[in-house]
Design a protein around this motif. Structure first.
Motif, mmCIF file in Angstrom:
data_model
loop_
_atom_site.group_PDB
_atom_site.id
_atom_site.type_symbol
_atom_site.label_atom_id
_atom_site.label_comp_id
_atom_site.label_asym_id
_atom_site.label_seq_id
_atom_site.Cartn_x
_atom_site.Cartn_y
_atom_site.Cartn_z
ATOM 1 N N SER A 189 0.837 -1.201 0.000
ATOM 2 C CA SER A 189 0.000 0.000 0.000
ATOM 3 C C SER A 189 0.870 1.248 0.000
ATOM 4 O O SER A 189 1.973 1.251 0.535
ATOM 5 C CB SER A 189 -0.929 -0.008 1.212
ATOM 6 N N VAL A 190 0.353 2.299 -0.597
ATOM 7 C CA VAL A 190 1.144 3.509 -0.777
ATOM 8 C C VAL A 190 0.380 4.761 -0.375
ATOM 9 O O VAL A 190 -0.845 4.758 -0.274
ATOM 10 C CB VAL A 190 1.589 3.683 -2.248
ATOM 11 N N TYR A 191 1.152 5.797 -0.130
ATOM 12 C CA TYR A 191 0.634 7.154 -0.041
ATOM 13 C C TYR A 191 1.071 7.878 -1.316
ATOM 14 O O TYR A 191 2.162 7.641 -1.821
ATOM 15 C CB TYR A 191 1.209 7.886 1.168
ATOM 16 N N LEU A 192 0.232 8.771 -1.807
ATOM 17 C CA LEU A 192 0.499 9.424 -3.091
ATOM 18 C C LEU A 192 0.426 10.938 -2.942
ATOM 19 O O LEU A 192 -0.411 11.457 -2.206
ATOM 20 C CB LEU A 192 -0.521 8.960 -4.133
ATOM 21 N N PHE A 193 1.313 11.621 -3.655
ATOM 22 C CA PHE A 193 1.426 13.063 -3.532
ATOM 23 C C PHE A 193 1.607 13.690 -4.916
ATOM 24 O O PHE A 193 2.169 13.075 -5.828
ATOM 25 C CB PHE A 193 2.663 13.440 -2.691
ATOM 26 N N TRP A 194 1.168 14.927 -5.040
ATOM 27 C CA TRP A 194 1.549 15.783 -6.149
ATOM 28 C C TRP A 194 2.182 17.047 -5.564
ATOM 29 O O TRP A 194 1.606 17.691 -4.671
ATOM 30 C CB TRP A 194 0.357 16.183 -7.012
ATOM 31 N N TYR A 195 3.373 17.371 -6.099
ATOM 32 C CA TYR A 195 4.062 18.590 -5.720
ATOM 33 C C TYR A 195 4.160 19.498 -6.947
ATOM 34 O O TYR A 195 4.262 19.029 -8.075
ATOM 35 C CB TYR A 195 5.476 18.292 -5.219
ATOM 36 N N VAL A 196 4.190 20.819 -6.696
ATOM 37 C CA VAL A 196 4.361 21.787 -7.766
ATOM 38 C C VAL A 196 5.622 22.598 -7.495
ATOM 39 O O VAL A 196 5.943 22.907 -6.335
ATOM 40 C CB VAL A 196 3.126 22.715 -7.896
ATOM 41 N N GLN A 197 6.354 22.869 -8.557
ATOM 42 C CA GLN A 197 7.575 23.663 -8.452
ATOM 43 C C GLN A 197 7.490 24.842 -9.407
ATOM 44 O O GLN A 197 7.541 24.670 -10.625
ATOM 45 C CB GLN A 197 8.794 22.807 -8.781
ATOM 46 N N TYR A 198 7.382 26.044 -8.859
ATOM 47 C CA TYR A 198 7.402 27.253 -9.677
ATOM 48 C C TYR A 198 8.856 27.627 -9.972
ATOM 49 O O TYR A 198 9.756 27.241 -9.220
ATOM 50 C CB TYR A 198 6.660 28.384 -8.972
ATOM 51 N N PRO A 199 9.106 28.375 -11.031
ATOM 52 C CA PRO A 199 10.488 28.695 -11.424
ATOM 53 C C PRO A 199 11.318 29.247 -10.271
ATOM 54 O O PRO A 199 10.859 30.127 -9.538
ATOM 55 C CB PRO A 199 10.285 29.736 -12.529
ATOM 56 N N ASN A 200 12.511 28.672 -10.116
ATOM 57 C CA ASN A 200 13.487 29.122 -9.110
ATOM 58 C C ASN A 200 12.987 28.975 -7.675
ATOM 59 O O ASN A 200 13.411 29.734 -6.793
ATOM 60 C CB ASN A 200 13.885 30.577 -9.373
ATOM 61 N N GLN A 201 12.087 28.031 -7.460
ATOM 62 C CA GLN A 201 11.592 27.790 -6.111
ATOM 63 C C GLN A 201 11.696 26.307 -5.779
ATOM 64 O O GLN A 201 11.895 25.472 -6.657
ATOM 65 C CB GLN A 201 10.143 28.240 -5.971
ATOM 66 N N GLY A 202 11.542 25.990 -4.510
ATOM 67 C CA GLY A 202 11.462 24.599 -4.091
ATOM 68 C C GLY A 202 10.082 24.033 -4.364
ATOM 69 O O GLY A 202 9.187 24.725 -4.837
ATOM 70 N N LEU A 203 9.921 22.755 -4.065
ATOM 71 C CA LEU A 203 8.641 22.093 -4.308
ATOM 72 C C LEU A 203 7.654 22.418 -3.193
ATOM 73 O O LEU A 203 8.015 22.549 -2.028
ATOM 74 C CB LEU A 203 8.830 20.577 -4.374
ATOM 75 N N GLN A 204 6.377 22.516 -3.574
ATOM 76 C CA GLN A 204 5.312 22.743 -2.608
ATOM 77 C C GLN A 204 4.262 21.649 -2.782
ATOM 78 O O GLN A 204 3.963 21.246 -3.904
ATOM 79 C CB GLN A 204 4.637 24.091 -2.838
ATOM 80 N N LEU A 205 3.702 21.206 -1.672
ATOM 81 C CA LEU A 205 2.676 20.167 -1.740
ATOM 82 C C LEU A 205 1.393 20.722 -2.358
ATOM 83 O O LEU A 205 0.878 21.753 -1.929
ATOM 84 C CB LEU A 205 2.390 19.621 -0.355
ATOM 85 N N LEU A 206 0.878 20.005 -3.362
ATOM 86 C CA LEU A 206 -0.361 20.389 -4.033
ATOM 87 C C LEU A 206 -1.538 19.623 -3.420
ATOM 88 O O LEU A 206 -2.571 20.190 -3.099
ATOM 89 C CB LEU A 206 -0.231 20.069 -5.516
ATOM 90 N N LEU A 207 -1.375 18.333 -3.261
ATOM 91 C CA LEU A 207 -2.382 17.480 -2.645
ATOM 92 C C LEU A 207 -1.770 16.124 -2.318
ATOM 93 O O LEU A 207 -0.680 15.805 -2.785
ATOM 94 C CB LEU A 207 -3.614 17.295 -3.554
ATOM 95 N N LYS A 208 -2.490 15.352 -1.498
ATOM 96 C CA LYS A 208 -2.006 14.035 -1.144
ATOM 97 C C LYS A 208 -3.181 13.086 -0.915
ATOM 98 O O LYS A 208 -4.268 13.512 -0.507
ATOM 99 C CB LYS A 208 -1.125 14.076 0.106
ATOM 100 N N TYR A 209 -2.942 11.815 -1.208
ATOM 101 C CA TYR A 209 -3.895 10.759 -0.922
ATOM 102 C C TYR A 209 -3.289 9.851 0.147
ATOM 103 O O TYR A 209 -2.190 9.309 -0.030
ATOM 104 C CB TYR A 209 -4.221 9.937 -2.169
ATOM 105 N N LEU A 210 -4.019 9.684 1.242
ATOM 106 C CA LEU A 210 -3.561 8.794 2.305
ATOM 107 C C LEU A 210 -4.461 7.569 2.400
ATOM 108 O O LEU A 210 -3.993 6.431 2.475
ATOM 109 C CB LEU A 210 -3.529 9.534 3.639
ATOM 110 N N SER A 211 -5.777 7.817 2.425
ATOM 111 C CA SER A 211 -6.749 6.733 2.506
ATOM 112 C C SER A 211 -8.125 7.354 2.311
ATOM 113 O O SER A 211 -8.261 8.574 2.166
ATOM 114 C CB SER A 211 -6.674 6.013 3.858
ATOM 115 N N GLY A 212 -9.151 6.504 2.276
ATOM 116 C CA GLY A 212 -10.514 7.011 2.184
ATOM 117 C C GLY A 212 -10.919 7.316 0.758
ATOM 118 O O GLY A 212 -10.594 6.571 -0.170
ATOM 119 N N SER A 213 -11.616 8.423 0.572
ATOM 120 C CA SER A 213 -12.123 8.789 -0.746
ATOM 121 C C SER A 213 -11.001 8.841 -1.767
ATOM 122 O O SER A 213 -9.940 9.423 -1.517
ATOM 123 C CB SER A 213 -12.820 10.145 -0.686
ATOM 124 N N THR A 214 -11.261 8.258 -2.919
ATOM 125 C CA THR A 214 -10.208 8.195 -3.936
ATOM 126 C C THR A 214 -10.036 9.504 -4.688
ATOM 127 O O THR A 214 -9.057 9.684 -5.402
ATOM 128 C CB THR A 214 -10.506 7.079 -4.945
#
Lengths: 114, 114
Positions: free
Chosen positions: B30-55
């Motif tokens: 089983s896994v946890y899933l994430f999407w990160y966004v990186q704007y130019p010249n910046q570090g990554l920021q969390l966009l959303l994550k799936y841990l459990s429950g609603s897909t």
């Protein structure tokens, strides 16, 4: 709110030189990480730390060293710089143990080895 | 070993059009899933994550993603993109019970065309 701070932002090294990339976080996070980002390759984990005094290798540790003497700081050391280490380096941290915890990233260090 | 595949390295889309960024992963646990966004010249920021429950998971800036276990996918969608959505997007996976090892995809560069 400082978050994760990396210095320097840019650096050019000659082959064989050494340097330390600094990373500090003010969120009292236990976990800290170093990633490198190469074009078309995504992020690769270099080293990580689960707390002060404890470090472990990631996917691509060769050519690097780390230390974690305090909770706040996690410097990355390049002893003999090589062109293959040209990359963008990101430091990150997270609070608790658990794969569901999100990462907080610094703004990166762009390193060129010529 | 864990792997994350983002098939589209570059996605150009016109402003106000819908967009889907694809992410597939391989894992025997089983896994946890994430999407990160990186704007130019910046570090990554969390966009959303799936841990459990609603897909169906909703994130910041109007983005959402749907976890499909049978297809081992976690595609990111937005019904109407804005110029400010131009950025690099990374899918990431972590496995239950493996501590804090995150595996990142190679990234998708989204360019919104006016």
């Amino acid at each position: 709110n400082a978050g994760v701070t990396q210095t320097p932002k840019f650096r050019i090294l000659k082959i064989g030189q050494s340097m330390t990339l600094q990373c500090t976080q003010d969120m009292n996070h236990n976990y800290m990480y170093w990633y490198r980002q190469d074009p078309g390759m995504g992020l690769k984990l270099i080293y990580y730390s689960v707390g002060a005094g404890i470090t472990d290798k990631g996917e691509v540790p060769n050519g690097y060293n780390v230390s974690r003497s305090t909770t706040e700081d996690f410097p990355l050391r390049l002893e003999l710089a090589a062109p293959s280490q040209t990359s963008v380096y990101f430091c990150a941290s997270s609070y608790i143990q658990g794969a569901n915890e999100k990462l907080f990233f610094g703004s990166g260090t762009q390193l060129s080895v010529l | 070993a864990q792997s994350v595949t983002q098939l589209d390295s570059q996605v150009p889309v016109f402003e106000e059009a819908p967009v889907e960024l694809r992410c597939n992963y391989s894992s025997s646990v089983s896994v946890y899933l994430f999407w990160y966004v990186q704007y130019p010249n910046q570090g990554l920021q969390l966009l959303l994550k799936y841990l459990s429950g609603s897909t169906l998971v909703k994130g910041i800036n109007g983005f959402e993603a749907e976890f499909n276990k049978s297809q081992t996918s976690f595609h990111l969608r937005k019904p109407s993109v804005h110029i400010s959505d131009t950025a690099e997007y990374f899918c990431a996976v972590s496995e239950w019970g493996t501590g804090n090892q995150f595996y990142f995809g190679t990234g998708t560069s989204l360019t919104v065309i006016p």
